[in-house]
Design a protein around this motif. Structure first.
Motif, PDB file in Angstrom:
ATOM      1  N   ALA A  39       0.842  -1.164   0.005  1.00 22.01           N
ATOM      2  CA  ALA A  39      -0.051   0.081  -0.044  1.00 22.01           C
ATOM      3  C   ALA A  39       0.807   1.292  -0.038  1.00 22.01           C
ATOM      4  CB  ALA A  39      -0.938   0.075   1.167  1.00 22.01           C
ATOM      5  N   LEU A  40       1.793   1.320   0.954  1.00 25.80           N
ATOM      6  CA  LEU A  40       2.893   2.461   0.942  1.00 25.80           C
ATOM      7  C   LEU A  40       3.550   2.478  -0.363  1.00 25.80           C
ATOM      8  CD1 LEU A  40       4.011   4.593   2.561  1.00 25.80           C
ATOM      9  CD2 LEU A  40       5.876   2.998   3.250  1.00 25.80           C
ATOM     10  N   ALA A  41       4.079   1.364  -1.061  1.00 25.94           N
ATOM     11  CA  ALA A  41       4.775   1.498  -2.540  1.00 25.94           C
ATOM     12  C   ALA A  41       3.930   2.086  -3.551  1.00 25.94           C
ATOM     13  CB  ALA A  41       5.461   0.119  -2.756  1.00 25.94           C
ATOM     14  N   PRO A  45       6.483   6.947  -6.765  1.00 27.69           N
ATOM     15  CA  PRO A  45       6.432   6.768  -8.035  1.00 27.69           C
ATOM     16  C   PRO A  45       7.293   5.356  -8.355  1.00 27.69           C
ATOM     17  CG  PRO A  45       8.054   8.351  -7.348  1.00 27.69           C
ATOM     18  CD  PRO A  45       7.243   7.950  -6.284  1.00 27.69           C
ATOM     19  N   GLN A  46       7.142   4.655  -9.453  1.00 30.43           N
ATOM     20  CA  GLN A  46       7.850   3.321  -9.891  1.00 30.43           C
ATOM     21  C   GLN A  46       9.100   3.803 -10.573  1.00 30.43           C
ATOM     22  OE1 GLN A  46       6.507   0.653 -10.109  1.00 30.43           O
ATOM     23  NE2 GLN A  46       4.795   1.307  -8.865  1.00 30.43           N
ATOM     24  N   ARG A  47      10.202   2.924 -10.012  1.00 28.13           N
ATOM     25  CA  ARG A  47      11.635   3.034 -10.537  1.00 28.13           C
ATOM     26  C   ARG A  47      11.675   2.750 -11.848  1.00 28.13           C
ATOM     27  NH1 ARG A  47      15.683  -0.045  -7.096  1.00 28.13           N
ATOM     28  NH2 ARG A  47      17.012   0.363  -8.968  1.00 28.13           N
ATOM     29  N   ARG A  48      12.210   3.764 -12.705  1.00 28.59           N
ATOM     30  CA  ARG A  48      12.553   3.556 -13.964  1.00 28.59           C
ATOM     31  C   ARG A  48      13.963   2.741 -14.250  1.00 28.59           C
ATOM     32  NH1 ARG A  48      12.348   9.214 -16.969  1.00 28.59           N
ATOM     33  NH2 ARG A  48      14.394   7.989 -17.670  1.00 28.59           N
ATOM     34  N   ARG A  49      14.148   1.577 -14.778  1.00 29.20           N
ATOM     35  CA  ARG A  49      15.183   0.890 -14.997  1.00 29.20           C
ATOM     36  C   ARG A  49      15.912   1.384 -16.432  1.00 29.20           C
ATOM     37  NH1 ARG A  49      14.798  -2.267 -10.914  1.00 29.20           N
ATOM     38  NH2 ARG A  49      12.992  -3.569 -10.647  1.00 29.20           N
ATOM     39  N   ARG A  50      17.087   1.512 -16.143  1.00 28.86           N
ATOM     40  CA  ARG A  50      17.835   2.337 -17.216  1.00 28.86           C
ATOM     41  C   ARG A  50      18.297   1.155 -18.103  1.00 28.86           C
ATOM     42  NH1 ARG A  50      24.041   3.905 -14.802  1.00 28.86           N
ATOM     43  NH2 ARG A  50      24.675   1.793 -14.796  1.00 28.86           N
ATOM     44  N   PRO A  51      18.243   1.483 -19.595  1.00 30.03           N
ATOM     45  CA  PRO A  51      18.798   0.372 -20.506  1.00 30.03           C
ATOM     46  C   PRO A  51      19.913  -0.331 -20.233  1.00 30.03           C
ATOM     47  CG  PRO A  51      18.174   2.512 -21.361  1.00 30.03           C
ATOM     48  CD  PRO A  51      18.267   2.627 -19.812  1.00 30.03           C
TER      49      PRO A  51
END
Length: 109
Positions: A39-41, A45-51
């Motif tokens: 619920a907290l997560a 914002p979602q972590r963007r994965r770097r390419p």
């Protein structure tokens, strides 16, 4: 003899019931904790994965080289001149010239 066996069985069953209750309690606590974290997560914002990969690594290295050169130029200008006008002008010029410099240094064929 059978009364003794019955007592032992009863003691084992009691211990088993206590262990089962403790495991259920622990599982319930873990479940609640996981639900709270989820619920907290959901608010974050979602972590963007770097390419990843060879091309992405090459691009990162090229950008890093360009930035390092521009920072070096700005530091040298700031150290070798008096006042603030030349370093400020140098900063503006390097920011405007950065894409051109990057293209000249790392031309794609």
């Amino acid at each position: 003899m059978s009364k003794e066996r019955a007592r032992r069985r009863e003691a084992r069953m009691r211990e088993q019931a206590l262990l089962t209750a403790a495991r259920a309690s622990e599982a319930e606590r873990r479940e609640r904790r996981t639900a709270r974290r989820r619920a907290l997560a959901s608010w974050l914002p979602q972590r963007r994965r770097r390419p990843t990969g060879i091309l992405a690594e090459r691009d990162r290295r090229q950008r890093g080289t360009t930035v390092a050169l521009l920072v070096l130029v700005n530091v040298l200008v700031a150290l070798l001149t008096d006042g603030w006008a030349w370093p400020a002008l140098s900063l503006v010029v390097t920011l405007l010239a950065a894409p051109v410099l990057h293209t000249l240094l790392f031309r794609r064929s």
